[in-house]
Design an enzyme around this catalytic site. Structure first.
Site, PDB file in Angstrom:
ATOM      1  N   ASP A 320      -2.917  12.939  -3.666  1.00 62.58           N
ATOM      2  CA  ASP A 320      -4.341  12.657  -3.505  1.00 62.58           C
ATOM      3  C   ASP A 320      -4.857  11.838  -4.686  1.00 62.58           C
ATOM      4  O   ASP A 320      -4.561  12.146  -5.852  1.00 62.58           O
ATOM      5  CB  ASP A 320      -5.105  13.978  -3.410  1.00 62.58           C
ATOM      6  CG  ASP A 320      -6.578  13.780  -3.130  1.00 62.58           C
ATOM      7  OD1 ASP A 320      -6.901  13.261  -2.044  1.00 62.58           O
ATOM      8  OD2 ASP A 320      -7.400  14.148  -3.989  1.00 62.58           O
ATOM      9  N   GLU A 349      -2.755   7.864  -2.300  1.00 61.91           N
ATOM     10  CA  GLU A 349      -3.899   6.962  -2.224  1.00 61.91           C
ATOM     11  C   GLU A 349      -3.886   6.074  -3.469  1.00 61.91           C
ATOM     12  O   GLU A 349      -3.988   6.581  -4.586  1.00 61.91           O
ATOM     13  CB  GLU A 349      -5.194   7.770  -2.177  1.00 61.91           C
ATOM     14  CG  GLU A 349      -5.351   8.583  -0.905  1.00 61.91           C
ATOM     15  CD  GLU A 349      -6.629   9.411  -0.936  1.00 61.91           C
ATOM     16  OE1 GLU A 349      -7.506   9.161  -0.106  1.00 61.91           O
ATOM     17  OE2 GLU A 349      -6.746  10.300  -1.799  1.00 61.91           O
TER      18      GLU A 349
END
Length: 640
Positions: A320, A349
């Site tokens: 994340d 990400e």
């Protein structure tokens, strides 16, 4: 400054797994260890009968055994009891430590257990499903509660790990053809009260509390520390038996809060980045950001992922807000995973949610992916070129018949690598290729943290009929699954799901987030198309070459038209050319093809890997007619 001095002592000093082994149980004694400041003067370990409430049955002072390292051995068999650490001089309160491996209900106290007793029968024989290349992955992103909570699922263990051990769930995933499930955060998180599971509660889980223990609300008994661990392993075991890998969503970039975090309660401010004015940096957008470049935080991340890979047999990690972390740490994690199993896939990400208090050129951003071999990142170029910008749900793109994003789609089809036929000056976000290999690009059009595909189509295209919605849904996924990146889909898209137009459903009720399994009967053509599209990708290696040079050699783009992207792939095993034609227009379009007889593999919302029909393209006209808002895929053998 004190912390600067501590940091200098830690640099160059080997930090290994033992640094985070905070509770070591045996029937004769239990050893407690903790990383805490030397200046703390006194560190206590408290032993409790219960996970909540009551007074400690024993409070013991720990001994300093090295720089910022404290330890205490307690004789006797303490299995089934609970513990906390407390540093009175800090005044932060009790904590189960930073690396608790078992906790009681709500994760406020560590649990003393024998981990060996949490292994299901046959766990020692559990193996990762074979994987030759990440290009062979088909990733299905899911939330435990969404997948199984609705009555229509027919699953017994609704919202639980064990739902993914049930034959109906396994059969659904196998029939669809996915070979990896990406489970949303499944460590112990803070926002769901495990003592009130009879009351409506929901969260995605991006609010870490205990990073190395499964979340209790997904277990059948959150009060028994062993149950959540065993049931998580049973889930992994069942998926592995079905040939499905398990990818864990990990959120090391921030904690639920600062004052209540286990990091802050053991070593104040060490684990967090601060701005020049002394305020906490907030690159996560959640009120804080961790400092992966600091030795203890870096080693914590490495050891945590190693622990999940070894104790729980996890096959991959989705990081994340990877752009909050530093490049060096991500590369060190990759090296450690390679030592365990090089097939463990890592992606994340490639951005942050705010400005980080660390040099941009040192962060694991998408633009720096070339510096992180064998680590992938999501492609927002392809995603937004298909459906419209993340920043405005009302704006459409290729799927809305809006021209000008063809080069961005081509960039995504090539897997974010440099390709001589992609004009980077016309790509929506990246102005140079950011991937060295196509397996570094995650190809997707929807995921949990945005509108699902159907909602986005309805929000960005006025007066959309259900028929058009289905056509565009299937067209979008055709681009995703025929690209050279690693394909990724949100669970329920194969069921034609919606979330009532909610963009950020992280704490929305089940009525918004649940999967309606009845849609499999309402829209059977959607599931059939997804299933056959995945089968098509698996059948022809041309869709998953996995190597940049092979892609440049075997992928040729056809001349573009407004909202039409076409490309030809050479498939070595069948000695065939495969043509993929994507038409985002509301009317049919003609695409010129070479003379010959083609097998039509995909046409007007139908796919058959063996061919739907034959198409003869004559020498004079040389045209294929692609129906509106759909894809056409054809195969022709090469002339030998």
């Amino acid at each position: 400054m004190f912390f600067a001095g501590v940091l200098s002592l830690l640099i160059g000093q080997h930090v290994g797994a033992q640094t985070f082994d905070e509770m070591v149980y045996s029937a004769k004694s239990t050893v407690f260890n903790l990383n805490a400041p030397t200046s703390a003067k006194r560190v206590k370990v408290k032993l409790y009968t219960d996970a909540l409430g009551g007074k400690p049955v024993k409070t013991l002072s720990m001994k300093r055994v090295g720089n910022d390292r404290w330890s205490k051995t307690v004789k006797g068999d303490w299995k089934g009891k609970f513990y906390t650490f407390d540093i009175p001089s800090l005044g932060k309160g009790e904590t189960p430590g930073t690396f608790a491996k078992a906790v009681g209900v709500n994760g406020r106290r560590g649990a003393i257990i024998d981990l060996k007793t949490t292994n299901p029968v046959g766990w020692e024989h559990d193996v990762r499903p074979a994987l030759t290349s990440p290009a062979d992955l088909v990733i299905y992103e899911m939330h435990h509660r969404d997948f199984s909570i609705d009555a229509s699922s027919g699953l017994k263990h609704k919202g639980k790990y064990l739902a993914l051990t049930e034959p109906k769930a396994i059969d659904h995933l196998m029939s669809l053809g996915v070979n990896a499930v990406h489970i949303l955060p499944s460590y112990d998180y803070a926002s769901v009260d495990e003592t009130k599971l009879d009351q409506p509660q929901y969260n995605w889980g991006y609010d870490p509390l205990n990073y190395n223990v499964p979340e209790g609300s997904y277990a059948t008994d959150p009060y028994n520390p062993e149950v959540r661990i065993k049931e998580f392993k049973q889930m992994v075991q069942a998926l592995h038996k079905a040939g499905i890998r398990v990818i864990l969503d990990v959120v090391y970039n921030h904690t639920f809060d600062i004052d209540g975090s286990n990091f802050q309660r053991t070593y104040p401010d060490y684990y967090y980045r601060k701005n020049a004015d002394g305020t906490y940096s907030d690159g996560s957008g959640c009120g804080n950001e961790t400092a992966s470049e600091k030795p203890l935080m870096r080693e914590f991340m490495i050891e945590s992922m190693k622990y999940w890979a070894t104790e729980y047999h996890i096959d991959g990690f989705r990081v994340d807000l990877m752009g909050v972390h530093d490049i060096e740490t991500m590369n060190l994690i990759r090296e450690e995973m390679d030592r365990i199993d090089p097939s463990i896939y890592i992606y994340g990400e490639g951005w942050s949610a705010g400005t980080c208090a660390y040099p941009t050129e040192k962060l694991a951003l998408k633009a720096n992916v070339k510096q992180m071999p064998h680590i992938g990142a999501f492609s927002d170029e392809l995603r937004d070129a298909l459906r419209g910008p993340f920043s405005d749900d009302s704006k459409g793109a290729f799927l809305a018949g809006i021209a000008g994003l063809e080069e961005s789609i081509k960039f995504g089809i090539a897997g974010a690598i440099a390709h001589p036929q992609v004009d980077m000056s016309k790509v929506n976000y990246a102005k140079e290729a950011w991937a060295t290999e196509p397996t570094q690009m995650i190809s997707y059009v929807s995921c949990h943290d945005d509108m699902c595909l159907n909602d986005r189509l309805k929000a960005s295209i006025p007066n959309l009929t259900v028929e058009e919605q289905i056509r565009l849904n299937l067209l979008a996924q055709t681009a995703v699954f025929t690209s050279q990146g690693v394909p990724f889909m949100l669970s329920g898209e194969e069921m034609f799901r919606d979330k009532k137009g909610v963009h950020n459903s992280y704490k929305s009720p089940d009525s918004i987030n649940h999967l309606d399994w009845n849609n499999l009967q309402r829209y059977p053509q959607v599931f059939a198309y997804y299933k056959n599209l995945i089968e098509l990708r698996k059948r022809y290696s041309a869709f998953r070459m996995g190597n940049a040079e092979a892609v440049r050699r075997n992928l040729t783009f056809l001349p573009t038209q407004p909202c039409v992207v076409g490309y030809r792939l050479f498939d070595g095993p069948t000695q065939s050319y495969i043509y993929v034609l994507l038409n985002g227009n509301k009317t049919e379009r003609e695409v010129r093809l070479p003379y010959g007889v083609y097998d039509v593999l995909c046409y007007d919302g139908m796919i058959d890997v063996n061919g739907i029909e034959k198409l003869f393209v004559d020498e004079d006209a040389g045209m294929a007619i692609v129906p509106a808002q759909s894809a056409m895929i054809l195969k022709i053998r090469t002339a030998n």
